[in-house]
Write a protein that holds these residues in place. Structure first.
Motif, PDB file in Angstrom:
ATOM      1  N   LEU A  67      48.532   9.188  66.068  1.00 17.21           N
ATOM      2  CA  LEU A  67      49.198   8.909  64.802  1.00 17.21           C
ATOM      3  C   LEU A  67      48.566   7.691  64.140  1.00 17.21           C
ATOM      4  O   LEU A  67      48.388   6.651  64.762  1.00 17.21           O
ATOM      5  N   LEU A  72      49.621   9.871  58.312  1.00  9.13           N
ATOM      6  CA  LEU A  72      50.936   9.861  57.682  1.00  9.13           C
ATOM      7  C   LEU A  72      50.792   9.968  56.159  1.00  9.13           C
ATOM      8  O   LEU A  72      51.617  10.603  55.506  1.00  9.13           O
ATOM      9  N   HIS A  76      52.381  12.781  53.869  1.00 13.01           N
ATOM     10  CA  HIS A  76      53.141  12.464  52.655  1.00 13.01           C
ATOM     11  C   HIS A  76      52.601  13.249  51.461  1.00 13.01           C
ATOM     12  O   HIS A  76      53.362  13.734  50.621  1.00 13.01           O
ATOM     13  N   TRP A  94      53.484  19.015  60.415  1.00 17.23           N
ATOM     14  CA  TRP A  94      53.210  18.099  61.529  1.00 17.23           C
ATOM     15  C   TRP A  94      52.199  18.730  62.488  1.00 17.23           C
ATOM     16  O   TRP A  94      51.265  18.077  62.946  1.00 17.23           O
ATOM     17  N   LEU A 123      59.856   9.438  57.249  1.00 13.49           N
ATOM     18  CA  LEU A 123      58.583   8.730  57.192  1.00 13.49           C
ATOM     19  C   LEU A 123      58.716   7.313  57.726  1.00 13.49           C
ATOM     20  O   LEU A 123      57.856   6.833  58.468  1.00 13.49           O
ATOM     21  N   ALA A 126      58.873   7.357  61.449  1.00 17.63           N
ATOM     22  CA  ALA A 126      57.556   7.674  61.998  1.00 17.63           C
ATOM     23  C   ALA A 126      56.651   6.445  61.939  1.00 17.63           C
ATOM     24  O   ALA A 126      55.905   6.161  62.880  1.00 17.63           O
ATOM     25  N   CYS A 127      56.736   5.698  60.845  1.00 14.63           N
ATOM     26  CA  CYS A 127      55.929   4.480  60.702  1.00 14.63           C
ATOM     27  C   CYS A 127      56.356   3.407  61.696  1.00 14.63           C
ATOM     28  O   CYS A 127      55.538   2.556  62.076  1.00 14.63           O
TER      29      CYS A 127
END
Length: 212
Positions: A67, A72, A76, A94, A123, A126-127
């Motif tokens: 990742l 990401l 997005h 994903w 998001l 995930a970040c």
């Protein structure tokens, strides 16, 4: 109007394009062919590698991509500005990027997401796997969301930052609501300019801004 006497011109690239599409569809066996076809030709238009079997099958963990903010940002971009996305569609995206399935499941669990997912919340969580701290998480989110293409610092609307900070602080559970309100009030009154945007440096380099 009759077309019987008109000569039909077939674009020279059409047979090969349809051939490759058909082969990919046969390999993949998508459940929703129409949706899959839209994703396939969308990838072709963007100059990306069109989907194959990996779009419909789980990816082995050993073959997963690490990742990164760049992946990401690609995710997005695929969401396309929507605020809400269905879990099955997001899971498909994903897998396309070959991201770890266990991480997807973890984000789903932490966020208590069901069928309809608030994209910015997903998001942000995930970040957080890249950011560790709230400040670093928001830095990554800003970099992902920023539409600036120059060499300047990433920036997003302050209203978006407010939403993200309140959410990640609530999930963290160790930061008081009063502290969050004080920080946001200070940033809005003393930091944000007339453009209404907040830059990464505004909350990572300012000693008076302590998000944690």
């Amino acid at each position: 109007m009759s077309y019987t006497n008109k000569q039909v011109c077939i674009p020279p690239e059409l047979p090969e394009l349809l051939k490759q599409f058909t082969k990919a569809a046969i390999r993949t066996q998508p459940q929703d062919l129409i949706q899959w076809a839209a994703e396939y030709f969308g990838a072709v238009c963007r100059g990306e590698t069109p989907p194959g079997r990996e779009w419909s099958e789980p990816v082995a963990s050993s073959n997963c991509a690490e990742l990164t903010p760049e992946l990401l940002k690609a995710l997005h971009s695929r969401v396309g500005g929507r605020l809400i996305i269905h879990v099955s569609e997001l899971a498909q995206m994903w897998k396309v990027l070959r991201l770890p399935i266990d991480m997807f499941n973890s984000v789903m669990a932490v966020g208590h997401f069901t069928e309809e997912i608030e994209w910015l919340k997903f998001l942000t969580l995930a970040c957080s796997s890249l950011g560790v701290t709230i400040s670093k998480t928001l830095k990554v989110v800003c970099e992902v969301l920023s539409s600036d293409h120059d060499c300047g610092p990433a920036r997003i609307p302050f209203s978006t930052f407010q939403f993200l900070y309140k959410y990640i602080a609530e999930v963290d559970g160790e930061i008081s609501a009063s502290h969050v309100s004080r920080m946001l009030a200070y940033i809005e009154q003393e930091v944000i300019g007339p453009d209404g945007l907040i830059k990464v440096n505004d909350f990572t380099q300012n000693p008076r801004v302590r998000l944690e």
